[in-house]
Write a protein that holds these residues in place. Structure first.
Motif, PDB file in Angstrom:
ATOM      1  N   ARG A  12      47.662  24.259 114.624  1.00 50.62           N
ATOM      2  CA  ARG A  12      47.323  22.886 114.957  1.00 50.62           C
ATOM      3  C   ARG A  12      48.486  21.967 114.615  1.00 50.62           C
ATOM      4  O   ARG A  12      48.857  21.078 115.371  1.00 50.62           O
ATOM      5  N   GLU A  13      49.045  22.200 113.446  1.00 51.37           N
ATOM      6  CA  GLU A  13      50.187  21.405 113.009  1.00 51.37           C
ATOM      7  C   GLU A  13      51.382  21.629 113.921  1.00 51.37           C
ATOM      8  O   GLU A  13      52.113  20.704 114.238  1.00 51.37           O
ATOM      9  N   PRO A  65      44.508  26.028 111.582  1.00 52.26           N
ATOM     10  CA  PRO A  65      45.087  24.771 111.087  1.00 52.26           C
ATOM     11  C   PRO A  65      46.618  24.806 111.139  1.00 52.26           C
ATOM     12  O   PRO A  65      47.262  23.808 111.434  1.00 52.26           O
TER      13      PRO A  65
END
Lengths: 644, 217, 145
Positions: A219-220, A216
């Protein structure tokens, strides 16, 4: 080894530091060069991996759809199914579709008729009569027997595969859909170890991430630039995300209407560098080992150099201080340049010691300069016969004169004379044999012979005369006695060598010629001339003007010798004197030929010329005697010398 | 229903004799816009205003030889019988899902077929469940006046009574988007009708699905 | 002498009873299960057909035949024969192969392909031999005399 050692350790330290720094520099340069090469290699490998990854990825999608088509053939060729399709038995159709969907784990399956209307749909069981959303896929399937595409539906990305139901011409189409989610991405990652992110972009809206293998957090990180990717067909390159470097490549998977779906493949440089980590560790280890070895090795070498060097310096200091020191045997035993140096130094030291001894020796024997010369030329001091020009220079009537002086003053006076005389002899590079009490005996031609020895002797004699006269004037002014000096010179073969014992040596010459030189000296008083030389000497120095004084027969010798007075160079003598000299020589020639009258007449004519009074008187006396008592037939014109 | 051929034969001859006096002909020519002949096209003429005469039962045969249907294209009037003799030593499982006739016959090799009644007009596409590439097209029309174009693209329609006709073109595969041509025929006329048709190659035989050639590695 | 005979009889009976029990135990699980179930059977049937069709020595009789349905039917057949939960919906072997004129060489060729496929599928020797034993009698129906 502190103070004396400190100096040597400076060189030692310098050597050690130099080598260590050099090796360190080389190691560092090598290390960085290798690291750079590794990075380049890793980067290009990663890029290659990505390119391969893209190809694998495309192939996988292709194979996936192929497998699905084959799996679905079981359904589409089933006679019962085809029957149900043609008779539009919806329930049977739905049941068959549902079964098959479960078997191949699709998201949904639908049957579409030839008018592109969805007849049955497992995802919308009750709806009928809707148009199939992607008629282009039907058209593609009609051409190629199947079609496969990626589509976005309600925020999810699907792979859709369409196959015909043949009987034997197409009577319907079966469409299957598969969700592309994180699980699919993981499967892909398992095959080619690349991180995969599926991204979709609709029109100008910001790009969305549909599925990814990234954390995550990552991903950012990529959200920031994926919008740009959408505008370029295939983009590859390096990017830093959250401090980590990644190699990336994007590939378009499908494009329709105003939508684009693409995949971003990436791999961390760290992964690419991992295989080289162990190499780098090994290199570091080798570098450390190398440095340590070089440190100790260079220390050892440095010591091997600096110790002998400082020992030699120590020895040199000792030699300079006059102490002869032997270089340590150990240093000489070394088989290299240091050993050579030590051996050479030792030899030099011995040589110097030897020379010093010699010089000492000779210094007692001859003037230091000659001694030096002797040493350098390695002359034998042993007895040898050689031609030497011997000079005796005496101060006339010195002893009688000194009766008027105190012993101290006598000595002082003597030394003043000796100093002058010795100075001239030294200047003309004669060797002072001895001081003869009130005179000097000097050698020209021993121990070293030179071609111009006789010339130098005569010139020295003339100079001594001049200097003595100067001294005489000085002494006169001081009210001191100022006697003249008489010099006799003879050139002949003599025996030269050391007389005496080992501890008290006297280098001198022996022979008749020597005695003759002394005779000549004593004759200077008789004829009242400063210098008397023999015939041999005169013959060897032809560049001067001479006055023949007489022919004398020395006691014990049968043959008479002619004696001469050197007057100087021709240009130094004026014409009158030369004329007088000529007349004089004629006169004594006449005398020797017993032409008494003639001789007497000439002699009388020149008697009053300067320097001629005494000599003319002598000859006139000879004549007077011989006129009264003529000599016999054997007379050779000589005068017999009886006294010493 | 149908009457056996033998029973009808005298009746058939009589009818023929009667109508022979009024037999018009249509010479049909089907070509591509480029002028090339179109084979295996069906041409049929419908008499306007008159009812379809009942004709004796006709039979067509579509054989299975060497895993193919022969002929590829057939035309028959509605009510005709279709024989499907299997000349191969192997079995064929013949079927059709066409709305005009849906049937299936699991045939045995060597065993003569039972004929199939073609009762409705329309296109019937035959296939074999075992051999995917077997295909045959049958056009069922509701007029006795029809023909199939030969290699030169010609078809001959004979025995037409005088009257007004609509002449249709049909191509296997179902592309029939052509309006009929109107024609008035006299008793003994021999008219030419030309059709322009941009046909695709063939009619389609479905490609053999996924089986690599028997000449393997 | 008598004791010797008695001993050997006893040993024989013991062995026989053990074998019997093993067979009994084997009979508990079906061949279908021991082959690996439908997935495995579908796998080796698929490979067998592919090998057979590609081999010019055995592929003749499969010319132009729809393989999808064929494989499905064979899987069904083997499933049923190995006591699996299927009902074979096809025709008897004699009927299916009538007119194909299958030669012995072609038959044995296909059997070889089946052996290969079974090996690739990881089927054990026991189940493999059992299956082949079941299928062997079909030769009579398949091969033309």
């Amino acid at each position: 080894m502190i103070l004396p050692g400190l100096r040597s350790s400076k060189l030692e330290n310098r050597i050690v530091v130099f080598f260590v720094v050099l090796l360190l520099f080389v190691q560092l340069a090598g290390f960085f060069a290798i690291r750079y090469a590794i990075e380049q290699s890793a980067r290009s490998n990663l890029r290659e991996d990505l390119n391969v990854g893209v190809r694998v990825f495309k192939r996988m999608l292709e194979q996936n759809s192929q497998q699905l088509v084959e799996a679905t053939a079981v359904l589409t060729y089933d006679f019962g199914f085809r029957e149900a399709v043609s008779s539009q038995d919806r329930d049977t159709i739905l049941s068959a579709l549902g079964n098959h969907r479960d078997r191949i784990k699709a998201a949904g399956m639908a049957l579409i008729n030839l008018q592109n209307v969805v007849v049955a749909d497992t995802l919308a069981v009750d709806s009928t009569g809707k148009q199939f959303a992607f008629p282009e896929l039907i058209a593609a399937a009609a051409d190629m027997r199947r079609s496969s595409a990626i589509r976005m539906i309600d925020g999810t990305v699907y792979q859709i595969v369409v196959v015909p139901v043949l009987a034997p011409l197409p009577i319907s189409w079966v469409a299957m859909s598969f969700v592309i989610d994180d699980a699919v991405a993981s499967d892909l990652k398992r095959i080619n170890s690349l991180d995969v992110t599926f991204i979709g972009k609709t029109g100008n809206s910001p790009a969305e991430i549909f599925a990814t293998t990234l954390s995550p957090f990552m991903r950012e990180q990529i959200r920031g630039f994926i919008d740009n990717l959408a505008n370029q067909p295939e983009m590859g390159g390096t990017r830093t995300l959250a401090g980590e470097e990644f190699e990336m490549l994007s590939v378009t998977i499908d494009r329709y209407d105003n939508k684009r779906i693409f995949a971003l493949l990436q791999r961390s440089m760290r992964d690419g560098l991992r295989p080289y980590d162990s190499l780098q560790v090994v290199l570091l280890f080798l570098a450390a080992v190398g440095l340590t070895i070089s440190l100790f090795g260079s220390m050892r070498i440095a010591r091997r150099i600096s110790r002998p060097v400082s020992a030699l310096a120590e020895a040199a200091r000792a030699v300079a201080a006059g102490r002869h020191v032997s270089v340590s045997a150990e240093a000489m035993r070394q088989n290299d340049e240091i050993g050579e140096l030590a051996t050479a130094f030792d030899n030099m030291s011995r040589g110097l010691a030897e020379r010093d001894r010699m010089r000492d020796l000779l210094g007692k024997v001859a003037s230091p300069e000659v001694a030096e010369q002797l040493l350098r030329q390695n002359i034998e001091l042993g007895g040898e016969e050689r031609q030497v020009t011997v000079m005796f220079a005496d101060i006339r009537d010195f002893t009688e004169l000194c009766e008027t002086l105190s012993p101290h003053d006598s000595l002082m006076l003597l030394n003043r004379y000796l100093e002058r005389i010795s100075g001239v002899i030294d200047h003309y590079e004669g060797v002072i044999d001895k001081y003869t009490g009130d005179g000097v005996m000097a050698l020209f031609g021993a121990p070293i012979a030179r071609a111009d020895d006789p010339e130098r002797a005569i010139l020295a004699a003339l100079e001594i005369n001049r200097r003595v006269r100067e001294l005489g004037q000085e002494l006169a002014r001081e009210g001191l006695p100022h006697p003249l000096v008489g010099i006799g010179i003879n050139t002949s073969r003599v025996i030269a060598g050391n007389i005496g014992t080992a501890s008290r040596l006297n280098y001198t010459v022996l022979g008749d010629g020597v005695n003759l030189a002394a005779r000549f000296e004593s004759l200077t008083k008789r004829y009242q001339v400063p210098v008397v030389v023999g015939r041999e000497t005169r013959e060897k120095v032809p560049g001067l003007v001479y006055r023949e004084l007489d022919k004398v027969k020395v006691k014990g010798k049968k043959v008479a010798v002619r004696i001469f007075e050197p007057l100087g160079r021709e240009h130094e003598i004026d014409a009158v004197a030369l004329a007088t000299l000529h007349t004089y020589h004629e006169a004594i020639e006449a005398y020797r030929q017993r032409r008494w009258q003639q001789a007497a007449a000439s002699l009388a004519a020149i008697r009053d010329q300067p320097g001629y009074h005494r000599v003319c008187e002598i000859y006139l006396e000879y004549i007077r005697q011989f006129e009264s008592a003529p000599p016999d037939q054997t007379w050779d014109g000589s005068f017999a010398l009886y006294e010493k | 229903m149908f009457l056996p051929l033998r029973c009808a034969s005298p009746f058939f001859v009589l009818l023929f004799a009667c109508s022979a006096a009024q037999a018009a002909k249509i010479n049909a020519q089907v070509s591509t816009p480029a002028g090339e002949p179109v084979t295996n096209a069906g041409v049929y003429a419908k008499l306007i205003g008159a009812s379809v005469p009942t004709v004796p039962i006709r039979e067509i045969s579509i054989e299975q030889i060497n895993k193919e249907f022969v002929p590829l294209v057939s035309i028959a009037q509605a009510g005709a019988l279709m024989n499907l003799p299997n000349r191969d030593s192997i079995r064929h499982h013949v079927y059709s899902f066409s709305p005009a006739k849906t049937f299936e016959i699991k045939l045995y090799s060597g065993v003569p077929s039972k004929p199939v009644l073609l009762d409705k007009p329309g296109e019937v596409v035959l296939g074999c469940n075992i051999h995917d590439n077997m295909i045959a097209y049958v056009l069922v029309v509701d007029t006795p006046y029809f023909g199939k174009t030969d290699v030169k693209g010609r078809a001959l329609l004979e025995g037409l009574p005088a009257g007004e006709y609509e002449v249709y073109l049909w191509y296997p595969g179902g592309s029939m988007a052509q309006p009929p041509q109107k024609l008035k025929l006299g008793a003994n006329d021999s008219s030419d009708v030309k059709f322009n048709f941009a046909s695709r190659l063939l009619p389609q035989r479905p490609a053999t699905p996924a089986t690599p050639p028997a000449t393997g590695k | 002498m008598a004791t010797k005979t008695l001993h050997s009889c006893f040993k024989f009976l013991l062995a026989a009873s053990i074998l019997c029990c093993e067979a009994q135990a084997a009979a508990e699980t079906t061949l279908y299960e021991r082959l690996g179930g439908e997935k495995v059977i579908a796998g080796f049937v698929d490979e067998t057909i592919e090998l057979t069709v590609r081999d010019p020595k055995t592929g003749r009789s499969f010319d132009k035949v729809n393989l999808v349905n064929l494989k499905k039917k064979i899987v069904e057949h083997i499933c049923e024969l190995s006591h699996g939960p299927c009902k074979y919906s096809g025709d008897p072997m004699k009927l299916v192969h009538k007119g194909l004129d299958i030669q012995e060489g072609e038959f044995y060729g296909m059997v070889e392909h089946l052996r290969t496929a079974l090996g690739h599928a990881g089927v054990g020797e026991g189940p493999k031999n059992e299956l082949l034993k079941i299928l062997a009698p079909m030769k009579r129906d398949i091969v033309t005399k």
